[in-house]
Design an enzyme around this catalytic site. Structure first.
Site, short mmCIF file in Angstrom:
data_model
loop_
_atom_site.label_atom_id
_atom_site.label_comp_id
_atom_site.label_asym_id
_atom_site.label_seq_id
_atom_site.Cartn_x
_atom_site.Cartn_y
_atom_site.Cartn_z
N SER A 196 0.88 -1.18 0.00
CA SER A 196 0.00 0.00 0.00
C SER A 196 0.91 1.23 0.00
O SER A 196 1.47 1.58 1.03
CB SER A 196 -0.90 0.00 1.23
OG SER A 196 -1.79 -1.09 1.20
N LYS B 80 -6.67 1.58 -3.52
CA LYS B 80 -6.39 0.91 -2.25
C LYS B 80 -6.52 1.88 -1.07
O LYS B 80 -7.10 1.55 -0.04
CB LYS B 80 -4.99 0.31 -2.29
CG LYS B 80 -4.46 -0.19 -0.96
CD LYS B 80 -5.23 -1.38 -0.42
CE LYS B 80 -4.56 -1.92 0.84
NZ LYS B 80 -5.28 -3.06 1.41
N LYS C 288 -1.53 4.70 8.19
CA LYS C 288 -0.74 5.13 7.03
C LYS C 288 -1.60 5.23 5.78
O LYS C 288 -1.53 6.22 5.03
CB LYS C 288 0.40 4.13 6.79
CG LYS C 288 1.26 4.45 5.57
CD LYS C 288 1.89 3.19 4.99
CE LYS C 288 0.86 2.29 4.37
NZ LYS C 288 1.42 1.11 3.68
#
Length: 272
Positions: A72, A147, A216
């Site tokens: 990611s 994502k 994150k």
């Protein structure tokens, strides 16, 4: 997850050369793992780690090889890395995944891909051994954007689902009966269907995805919105809560442990 995904590739007959900083893998360096490979796959904590690993391995890659980042990562960083690779005649596809360790193990990950169609076609046979739902969503960076947005939705849904659970408990509801009703209704999401019954009510808190990684990814979505000058007050509020929880909870906390943070925020609630 990377080890599980590599195992599926090897079981499918691919010649896998692997390297891990923890010493796992069958090669002693990233460059050795990349030597003469047709496809270089990265599965790392963030885009900075990906860039470092890929540029270190680059001398071992032959022209026409494809780098597939299944981490990611930040879309802008992915696009910049793609330009650097193109100068060396190496293609790139971003292919982040959803499904955590459980789906990585049985090869049923959802994979969202960005990149040129030619590059995507080259790596599709390998992707099909790691996932069973594969989506080509646009040019390079598009996979990582999707994502980040997916995990933002998951993160927001987690907060809402856990708050609903706390309210239900304070009201004296049976959580199981409540979930049966919600999961047959419009409020159903991954938190009500899986996280609450499997991780919270059992006390397991073992979804396989760390709170730091969720934070994150929500941050990546927020930065994407900021760069595009899209006002997203709810996204900013969601990120604020995940950052606050990260400061209060253990470094390796599972992301479902944010329930513990939310529970403390609520204080002592008298049940009906």
């Amino acid at each position: 997850m990377g080890q599980l995904m590599a195992a599926n590739l090897a079981a499918a007959g691919f010649a896998v050369q692997s390297y891990d900083l923890n010493g796992k893998g069958n090669r002693k360096s990233g460059r050795a793992a990349a030597k003469d490979a047709d496809v270089l796959i990265t599965m790392l904590p963030d885009g900075d780690a990906v860039r470092e690993a890929v540029l270190d391995a680059l001398p071992g890659l032959k022209p026409g090889a494809v780098v597939v980042d299944m981490s990611s990562s930040d879309p802008a960083g992915t696009q910049a890395l793609g330009l650097a690779l193109a100068k060396n005649k190496v293609l790139m596809v971003d292919a982040p995944v959803s499904g955590a360790r459980f789906k990585a193990k049985d090869g049923t990950l959802a994979i969202m891909c960005g990149g040129e169609k030619e590059a995507f076609a080259k790596v599709l046979p390998a992707l099909q051994k790691m996932g069973n739902q594969i989506f080509h969503v646009g040019p390079l960076g598009a996979g990582h954007a999707v994502k980040a947005l997916n995990n933002y939705l998951g993160a927001a849904g987690t907060l809402a689902g856990f708050e609903a659970l706390l309210i239900a408990q304070a009201f004296g509801l049976d959580p199981g009966l409540m979930l049966d009703a919600i999961n047959a209704s419009t409020g159903r999401n991954s938190t009500t269907a899986r996280k609450i019954p499997q991780d919270v009510l059992t006390g397991a808190f073992a979804s396989g995805f760390k709170l730091s990684l969720m934070t994150k990814d929500v941050g990546i979505a927020a930065e994407l919105a900021r760069g595009l000058k899209v006002k997203t007050p709810f996204l900013r509020e969601t990120l604020k809560h995940w950052k606050a929880a990260q400061k209060k909870l253990p470094r390796d906390a599972d992301h479902t442990e944010i329930y513990k943070y939310q529970k403390k925020l609520g204080g002592k609630v008298r049940r009906r």
